[in-house]
Each structure stands twice: as C-alpha cells, then as structure tokens.
Design a protein around this motif. Structure first.
Motif, short mmCIF file in Angstrom:
data_model
loop_
_atom_site.label_atom_id
_atom_site.label_comp_id
_atom_site.label_asym_id
_atom_site.label_seq_id
_atom_site.Cartn_x
_atom_site.Cartn_y
_atom_site.Cartn_z
N THR A 83 1.75 10.15 9.41
CA THR A 83 2.17 9.39 8.22
C THR A 83 1.28 8.09 8.58
OG1 THR A 83 4.51 10.54 8.04
CG2 THR A 83 3.76 8.35 7.13
N TYR A 106 -0.68 4.64 5.96
CA TYR A 106 -1.09 4.06 4.87
C TYR A 106 -2.19 4.42 4.35
CZ TYR A 106 2.34 0.37 5.99
OH TYR A 106 3.48 -0.29 6.17
N PRO A 160 0.75 -1.25 -0.12
CA PRO A 160 0.03 -0.25 0.03
C PRO A 160 0.92 1.23 -0.02
CG PRO A 160 -0.02 -1.01 2.32
CD PRO A 160 0.78 -2.09 1.21
N THR A 161 0.31 2.32 -0.42
CA THR A 161 1.16 3.78 -0.43
C THR A 161 0.99 4.20 0.81
OG1 THR A 161 -1.11 4.66 -1.50
CG2 THR A 161 0.44 3.99 -3.08
N VAL A 162 1.96 5.20 1.10
CA VAL A 162 2.22 5.77 2.47
C VAL A 162 1.67 7.29 2.22
CG1 VAL A 162 3.66 6.37 4.12
CG2 VAL A 162 3.91 4.27 3.22
#
Length: 154
Positions: free
Chosen positions: A56, A58, A42-44
């Motif tokens: 910060t 996901y 998954p993108t952060v």
C-alpha cells in the motif's frame, strides 16, 4: 567392460545437505510524516503481489512535461542567414575598398616611375647638349676635312 577385466566398484561419497539460513526480520523504520496541505491529499493505492502480499502506498502522479516555450516569430535559421548576409556585404565593401586602394597605389607608383624617367632623361639630355664647360674627346671640323680615296683626313 574394462580392459583389465576387474569388476567395477562404485566410489561412495558422503552427501552434504545445506539448509538455508533465514535472515532476521528487518527493523521497520517508520516513514517520515510529510505535512500535506488540506486540499491536496494524495490518493492511496494498494497492489496485491503474486505471492499474496499487499503493498500500500501513495499513488504517484504521472510526470507532466514542462511547458514548451513560445516559439519566436522569426526562426533562428532565418536570423543567422540574415546576419551572414550582412557580414558578407560588409566584407565585400571592404574588398572593394581594398582593390580601389591597390589600384590607386599602383597608379601612383607608375606616375613616380615616369616622373623619375623624365627628370633623369632631361638631366642626361642637358649633359649631352650643353655647350659650356669642358668637352671630352676630339673635335673635328668637318668642313675642312678632306676625304681622299675612302680615307678621312681631318
């Protein structure tokens, strides 16, 4: 100005100052590590809050709606109307049979009443017109009777 004409003296009160008590820093528990398949990392995403802190985490995918089930070829309303019609026809057929049964029963009872009247009437006629057996009452021979001045002499 006061009615008793005494000078006004202000009341002195002690001023209390409350200082906020700081909370001790929270113990940070590390998040559990979730195994991720190699192709689906998954993108952060990072978000800067108004006070300058950076959060910060996901990125969460948008909720996908569940796939809509295929609509049947015939609507449920049409099926319900058709079943209601079939049930209505079945009830009407039963009502026709019921009325036929009631009419037949009425005719049968009427015939029984007529038969009883005929039999009972015949029995009465036989009792009246039979010549054998005991005759009740007085028998008058009309041929020998002499009628004088509106009097019957038998």
């Amino acid at each position: 100005m006061y009615l008793d004409h005494t000078p006004h003296v202000p009341i002195q009160r002690a001023v209390e100052v409350h200082q906020p008590t700081p909370y001790p820093p929270a113990v940070t528990v590390p998040a559990p590590v979730v195994p991720v398949q190699p192709g689906a990392v998954p993108t952060v995403a990072s978000i800067v809050l108004p006070d300058g802190r950076v959060v910060t985490g996901y990125a969460i995918d948008a909720a996908r709606p569940e796939p809509v089930a295929a609509k049947p070829a015939v609507s449920r309303a049409a099926v319900n109307v058709a079943l209601g019609g079939v049930g209505f026809l079945a009830v009407c057929g039963g009502l026709i049979l019921l009325t036929s049964f009631i009419a037949a029963l009425t005719a049968f009872i009427t015939q029984l009443i007529i038969l009883a009247a005929v039999i009972f009437g015949g029995w009465i006629a036989v009792q009246i017109f039979s010549t054998n057996g005991h005759h009740g009452g007085t028998t008058v021979n009309i041929r020998r009777a002499v009628i004088k001045r509106n009097h019957f002499h038998g």
